[in-house]
Scaffold this active site. Structure first.
Site, PDB file in Angstrom:
ATOM      1  CG  ASP A 117      27.381   3.601 -18.930  1.00 37.23           C
ATOM      2  OD1 ASP A 117      27.384   3.802 -20.330  1.00 37.23           O
ATOM      3  OD2 ASP A 117      28.037   3.733 -18.057  1.00 37.23           O
ATOM      4  CE1 TYR A 119      34.947  -0.417 -15.297  1.00 42.25           C
ATOM      5  CE2 TYR A 119      34.952  -2.772 -15.451  1.00 42.25           C
ATOM      6  CZ  TYR A 119      35.362  -1.473 -15.216  1.00 42.25           C
ATOM      7  OH  TYR A 119      36.255  -1.441 -14.108  1.00 42.25           O
ATOM      8  CG  HIS A 124      37.461   2.957 -17.228  1.00 40.77           C
ATOM      9  ND1 HIS A 124      37.642   3.984 -16.353  1.00 40.77           N
ATOM     10  CD2 HIS A 124      36.256   2.405 -16.806  1.00 40.77           C
ATOM     11  CE1 HIS A 124      36.765   4.234 -15.758  1.00 40.77           C
ATOM     12  NE2 HIS A 124      35.936   3.203 -15.690  1.00 40.77           N
ATOM     13  NE  ARG A 133      39.482  -6.090  -9.248  1.00 43.74           N
ATOM     14  CZ  ARG A 133      38.615  -5.350 -10.006  1.00 43.74           C
ATOM     15  NH1 ARG A 133      37.761  -4.661  -9.484  1.00 43.74           N
ATOM     16  NH2 ARG A 133      39.086  -5.135 -11.260  1.00 43.74           N
ATOM     17  CD  GLU A 191      31.975   6.559 -15.538  1.00 44.47           C
ATOM     18  OE1 GLU A 191      32.639   5.820 -14.600  1.00 44.47           O
ATOM     19  OE2 GLU A 191      31.213   5.938 -16.372  1.00 44.47           O
ATOM     20  CD  GLU A 193      29.876   6.035 -20.509  1.00 44.33           C
ATOM     21  OE1 GLU A 193      29.168   5.547 -20.793  1.00 44.33           O
ATOM     22  OE2 GLU A 193      30.006   5.935 -19.200  1.00 44.33           O
ATOM     23  CG  ASP A 225      27.687   7.386 -16.418  1.00 47.91           C
ATOM     24  OD1 ASP A 225      26.350   7.784 -15.772  1.00 47.91           O
ATOM     25  OD2 ASP A 225      28.229   6.152 -16.264  1.00 47.91           O
ATOM     26  NE  ARG A 229      33.932   7.842 -10.663  1.00 47.05           N
ATOM     27  CZ  ARG A 229      33.746   7.252 -11.550  1.00 47.05           C
ATOM     28  NH1 ARG A 229      33.173   6.046 -11.380  1.00 47.05           N
ATOM     29  NH2 ARG A 229      34.403   7.510 -12.881  1.00 47.05           N
ATOM     30  CD  GLN A 232      30.491   4.064  -9.195  1.00 42.29           C
ATOM     31  OE1 GLN A 232      30.886   5.182  -9.534  1.00 42.29           O
ATOM     32  NE2 GLN A 232      30.956   2.925 -10.156  1.00 42.29           N
ATOM     33  CE  LYS A 245      29.005   4.915 -12.632  1.00 41.14           C
ATOM     34  NZ  LYS A 245      29.909   5.567 -13.728  1.00 41.14           N
ATOM     35  CB  THR A 249      23.038  10.045 -18.253  1.00 40.53           C
ATOM     36  OG1 THR A 249      23.160   9.101 -17.396  1.00 40.53           O
ATOM     37  CG2 THR A 249      23.988   9.679 -19.505  1.00 40.53           C
ATOM     38  CB  THR A 338      35.045   5.606 -18.672  1.00 44.04           C
ATOM     39  OG1 THR A 338      34.150   5.644 -17.565  1.00 44.04           O
ATOM     40  CG2 THR A 338      36.203   6.604 -18.604  1.00 44.04           C
ATOM     41  CD  GLU A 352      40.313   5.763 -15.893  1.00 46.01           C
ATOM     42  OE1 GLU A 352      40.761   5.032 -16.750  1.00 46.01           O
ATOM     43  OE2 GLU A 352      39.080   6.331 -16.617  1.00 46.01           O
TER      44      GLU A 352
END
Length: 403
Positions: A117, A119, A124, A133, A191, A193, A225, A229, A232, A245, A249, A338, A352
């Site tokens: 998978d 990113y 995203h 962050r 997610e 995808e 996916d 959270r 994770q 995860k 799936t 995502t 999100e």
């Protein structure tokens, strides 16, 4: 309505013809099927009845042999199937082999070999960076514009659309908690995808070049996916996603061949950083796909992510996945990551859409930050096709059941 008389504008007309595996009503026998409108053609039985040299690929309980046969066979089979469902002289033979879609059982269409998978959405990645962050000088990590970031997932828990999703349990620890606790996830997410299905394998030690993408990848499908959270967040430092995860799936029961998506090909977003030669696609054919995805929770559309905004293409992901000499196997599946657009209503995860639970979604059946037991998530999508037609992608749906 007769099975050949597909209404004008149907996204599953003869310009599409996605592949799946099904069992007819009253039977447990699996066979390769091709969707036409609201019917499924028993492709193996049709090949045998019409004396096709490709019967050995289609009269099977899985797509594996067809996937491994390579691009020439893929194109030949597609031309034959198109003729079987459009040329009037074939109707008498083919009509009895058409099954109403509502009467069949759909199965996982191929045996998943490895699952990776990625990113690949800048929108995203920037949203996640801003959430977690906020004090960093850039919301992207320093490597993001230089390589497609990804992780290896668990192929054994890839399931077909319609499979119930058991709420996962595991360790979780909120920042203020003195110690971790064990229990069902309370921040279960999705997610949205797109998954790419590898047909032709490669040799270990031999990277796959950008230009060889279409020699190896058979087609694509929608993919959800599922993500816990809270599990994770506690586990991912320093090695990345694991139990948050790997529990499930979901993929569509229908694989859309790349040949059905020629009119949907588009250039990816402008590159803002120079790429190393093995990823530099400036002189390659357009590597993006214009796929319009919709995400619904309990029948209510909450997001419409555009796949055309994805920064890294499927060809670049394949090249990066093999550049170290890793080999491909028939049935390898890799997810795009995502899909999120630049607008709030185009975000492909609840993380999100609710900004990490701060801004609950208002649904007809109540507010949501993350998924509750009994919630059903459905992904649908379409792409531009020939002459203004739409190419439909098979839906992906899953309902959350209690831990």
């Amino acid at each position: 309505m007769p099975p050949f008389d597909v209404p004008e504008g149907d996204p599953f007309g003869p310009h599409n013809l996605p592949y799946g595996v099904f069992s007819p009503a009253g039977s447990e026998q699996r066979t390769v099927g091709v969707r036409l409108g609201d019917h499924v053609l028993d492709a193996g039985a049709a090949a045998l009845a019409l004396g096709s040299p490709y019967a050995s690929l289609l009269a099977r309980p899985t797509l594996g042999p067809l996937l491994a046969a390579g691009r020439t066979a893929w194109s030949d089979v597609r031309r034959a199937l198109t003729a079987w469902v459009t040329v009037p002289s074939h109707r008498e033979t083919v009509a009895p082999l058409m099954h109403p879609l509502s009467s069949v059982t759909l199965h996982l269409p191929f045996e998943v070999a490895d699952y990776v998978d990625f990113y690949a959405s800048e929108n995203h990645a920037r949203n996640v960076g801003r959430m977690f962050r906020p004090d960093a000088p850039d919301s992207l990590t320093p490597n993001w514009k230089h390589l497609p970031i990804g992780y290896h997932g668990r192929s054994g828990t890839v399931v077909v659309s319609g499979t119930e999703i058991l709420r996962p349990a595991g360790q979780r620890k909120a920042p203020a908690d003195p110690a971790p606790v064990f229990g069902p996830s309370v921040r279960l997410d999705i997610e949205a995808e797109v998954g790419f299905v590898v047909g032709v394998p490669s040799r270990m030690g031999h990277p796959v070049a950008l230009g060889d993408f279409r020699e190896h990848v058979f087609g694509l499908c929608l993919l959800n996916d599922w993500s816990a959270r809270d599990i994770q967040a506690w586990e991912y430092v320093p090695l990345g996603p694991f139990l948050g995860k790997s529990f499930a799936t979901s993929v569509s029961a229908w694989i859309t061949p790349l040949d059905a998506l020629e009119d949907a090909r588009v250039a990816p977003p402008e590159r803002t950083h120079a790429l190393l030669p093995y990823l530099d696609d400036a002189d390659e054919e357009p590597g993006g796909y214009d796929l319009r995805i919709s995400v619904a929770v309990n029948g209510h559309v909450v997001s419409e992510p555009p796949f055309s905004t994805m920064y890294w293409t499927a060809a670049q992901q394949l090249a990066h996945m093999t550049v170290n000499g890793a080999s491909l196997r028939t049935g390898d599946l890799y997810g795009s990551g995502t899909v999120s657009g630049p607008e709030p209503a185009q975000r492909g995860s609840l993380l999100e859409l609710t900004w990490n639970g701060r801004d609950p979604l208002e649904l007809p059946d109540g507010k949501r930050t993350f998924l509750e037991d009994g919630d059903t998530v459905t992904l649908t999508a379409w792409a531009p096709g020939p002459g203004g037609a739409r190419v439909g992608l098979g839906e992906v749906t899953g309902t959350i059941v209690p831990a």
